[in-house]
Motif scaffolding. Structure first.
Motif, PDB file in Angstrom:
ATOM      1  N   TRP A 135       0.788  -1.027   0.049  1.00 34.72           N
ATOM      2  CA  TRP A 135      -0.136   0.008  -0.050  1.00 34.72           C
ATOM      3  C   TRP A 135       0.776   1.216  -0.011  1.00 34.72           C
ATOM      4  CZ3 TRP A 135       0.086   3.431   3.855  1.00 34.72           C
ATOM      5  CH2 TRP A 135       0.974   3.358   4.969  1.00 34.72           C
ATOM      6  N   ALA A 154      -4.660   1.252   2.640  1.00 37.02           N
ATOM      7  CA  ALA A 154      -4.595  -0.350   2.408  1.00 37.02           C
ATOM      8  C   ALA A 154      -5.863  -0.937   2.037  1.00 37.02           C
ATOM      9  CB  ALA A 154      -4.294  -0.866   4.098  1.00 37.02           C
ATOM     10  N   VAL A 157      -6.394  -0.682  -1.719  1.00 38.11           N
ATOM     11  CA  VAL A 157      -5.315  -1.507  -2.466  1.00 38.11           C
ATOM     12  C   VAL A 157      -5.883  -2.852  -2.359  1.00 38.11           C
ATOM     13  CG1 VAL A 157      -2.980  -2.281  -2.499  1.00 38.11           C
ATOM     14  CG2 VAL A 157      -3.219   0.062  -2.317  1.00 38.11           C
ATOM     15  N   ASP A 158      -6.260  -3.185  -1.169  1.00 38.49           N
ATOM     16  CA  ASP A 158      -6.860  -4.595  -1.061  1.00 38.49           C
ATOM     17  C   ASP A 158      -8.185  -4.943  -2.169  1.00 38.49           C
ATOM     18  OD1 ASP A 158      -5.379  -6.112   0.742  1.00 38.49           O
ATOM     19  OD2 ASP A 158      -6.392  -4.989   2.304  1.00 38.49           O
ATOM     20  N   SER A 179      -2.295  -5.960   0.472  1.00 33.97           N
ATOM     21  CA  SER A 179      -2.063  -4.595   0.676  1.00 33.97           C
ATOM     22  C   SER A 179      -0.764  -4.453   1.865  1.00 33.97           C
ATOM     23  CB  SER A 179      -3.174  -3.622   1.223  1.00 33.97           C
ATOM     24  OG  SER A 179      -3.308  -3.952   2.511  1.00 33.97           O
TER      25      SER A 179
END
Length: 437
Positions: A135, A154, A157-158, A179
């Motif tokens: 991330w 984060a 990004v996940d 992430s």
């Protein structure tokens, strides 16, 4: 093919019929979009025009991008530019950022798919080490209007990674990633638009030739600058006095001279593995990474590129070792089999070699990680050499100097060499002179 991938294929054909996406991506348009995204106006990043134009030209003329590929490239380029603008703005506000010392970083390298990612993940368990998380390399600073902290970035990004695995479901089995996973340095050097990361995810040979001719020093200066920003944010949020960076990328082997200039006190860990176990795995991963972005996959071309690329890589490793480019006290050679057979003991050996304290807390966390993620979280994969035009006997012969030089144990036997195939495949290429992970 998944339903999502099928939907993108249909959309790609429709875009062709309507002439959508046929126009080349323009630098000026990317810069304008990056200004809007970063919230920083009038801050064109320095020294990016030549590499970015070389990359965009290769995308337009060689990568055969699908509609999704064009969308992804634009998103990627805008993100890198916006991040650069934000770095510049933070440096304007606080010039001391660029005085952050990056001292004696520990860099893990070697052949891909040889245990480098596994080792990086184990070392990341030690709270005394700093590692760049996935991330952080994608969003080093919050977006405009976003509160400071890592959680929102984060989570974003996940979500993006989950979206990618719906398009390329094989990816998670060959390269588990979320992430907070420690990320490779190529994602950082990509901010200079001078990174082998682009050559992996797209077929862009002219860009690779341009990068080989240009060199990597500028990319590693960008790398150091990026770490300074991450380190400034990490101080106070990690173990007291923790400034020991642990970094990883197989592609470091192509930039030893740049590394020695930018990080003269660097410590290097090489992980060695039988190339015959590496090559088909790397070829398959390259195919999986490229498939969502292009309209055409040439498996034989991928096999040839991977074989040639890593033949140059092992030649670079042997050359650096012979020249003693890095003092022997700052270099450690490990082997895949010892790492996977006794990971905690191998990490303890690494700490002893570099005079680092292996605390009981670090040992316990690493042992827990080994127990909770057998084989580093990787699924068992079976690879066929012929799928990517590779010849077992010829590759064994081509990499023989490397396995002899570093006493690499073979993991599979090779039959007698096949007859030459008219230069069509990888087997005809000589050794240049110049994962489970």
């Amino acid at each position: 093919m998944t339903l999502v991938a099928r939907a993108f294929q249909i959309a790609d054909r429709a875009a062709d019929a309507l002439g959508i996406g046929a126009q080349p991506t323009r630098l000026e348009s990317l810069l304008a979009a990056a200004e809007r995204r970063s919230g920083v106006a009038g801050s064109t990043p320095d020294h990016i025009e030549a590499p970015l134009r070389a990359l965009l030209h290769a995308y337009e003329t060689e990568a055969d991008l699908s509609l999704f590929g064009r969308m992804a490239v634009r998103w990627d380029m805008v993100r890198f530019l916006a991040n650069l603008m934000r770095l510049h703005e933070e440096e304007r506000r606080d010039p001391a950022l660029l005085s952050q010392p990056i001292e004696a970083p520990l860099l893990i390298t070697g052949l891909p798919r040889s245990g480098t990612t596994f080792l990086h993940g184990l070392l990341a368990e030690d709270p005394g080490n700093l590692v760049p998380r996935c991330w952080q390399t994608i969003f080093p600073y919050p977006l405009p209007g976003e509160r400071p902290g890592s959680d929102a970035r984060a989570r974003r990004v996940d979500r993006q990674l989950r979206g990618f695995t719906r398009i390329a479901p094989e990816f998670r089995g060959v390269h588990p990633l979320d992430s907070r996973t420690p990320q490779e340095c190529t994602e950082i050097t990509a901010h200079s638009f001078m990174s082998l990361r682009f050559d992996t995810t797209h077929h862009i040979p002219s860009y690779r030739r341009w990068l080989d001719a240009t060199g990597h020093e500028s990319a590693y200066r960008m790398h150091r600058r990026f770490l300074q920003h991450l380190q400034a944010q990490a101080i106070g949020a990690t173990a007291p006095g923790s400034r020991r960076w642990v970094l990883k990328s197989p592609d470091h082997v192509f930039a030893f001279d740049a590394l020695s200039i930018v990080y003269p006190d660097a410590r290097l860990v090489f992980v060695h593995r039988d190339p015959l176990k590496v090559l088909p795995s790397v070829a398959k991963l390259t195919e999986i990474l490229r498939a969502p972005f292009t309209r055409r996959i040439d498996r034989r071309q991928i096999g040839q590129q991977v074989g040639d690329h890593w033949a140059r890589g092992v030649a670079a490793m042997m050359d650096a070792d012979r020249r003693e480019l890095f003092p022997h006290g700052r270099v450690l050679h490990l082997h895949y089999r010892e790492l996977v057979a006794a990971p905690v003991e191998t990490v303890a050996r690494l700490y002893r070699h570099f005079g680092m304290e292996f605390t009981p807390e670090a040992r316990g966390r690493i042992a827990d990680a080994v127990r909770s993620r057998p084989q580093g979280g990787y699924e068992h994969q079976a690879y066929r050499f012929e799928e990517h035009g590779l010849d077992v006997a010829c590759e064994r012969e081509r990499f023989a100097a490397y396995t002899a030089h570093f006493a690499v144990e073979t993991e599979m036997d090779a039959p007698r060499p096949s007859p030459p195939r008219g230069g069509r495949g990888v087997a005809a290429a000589p050794l240049p002179i110049a994962p489970p992970a």
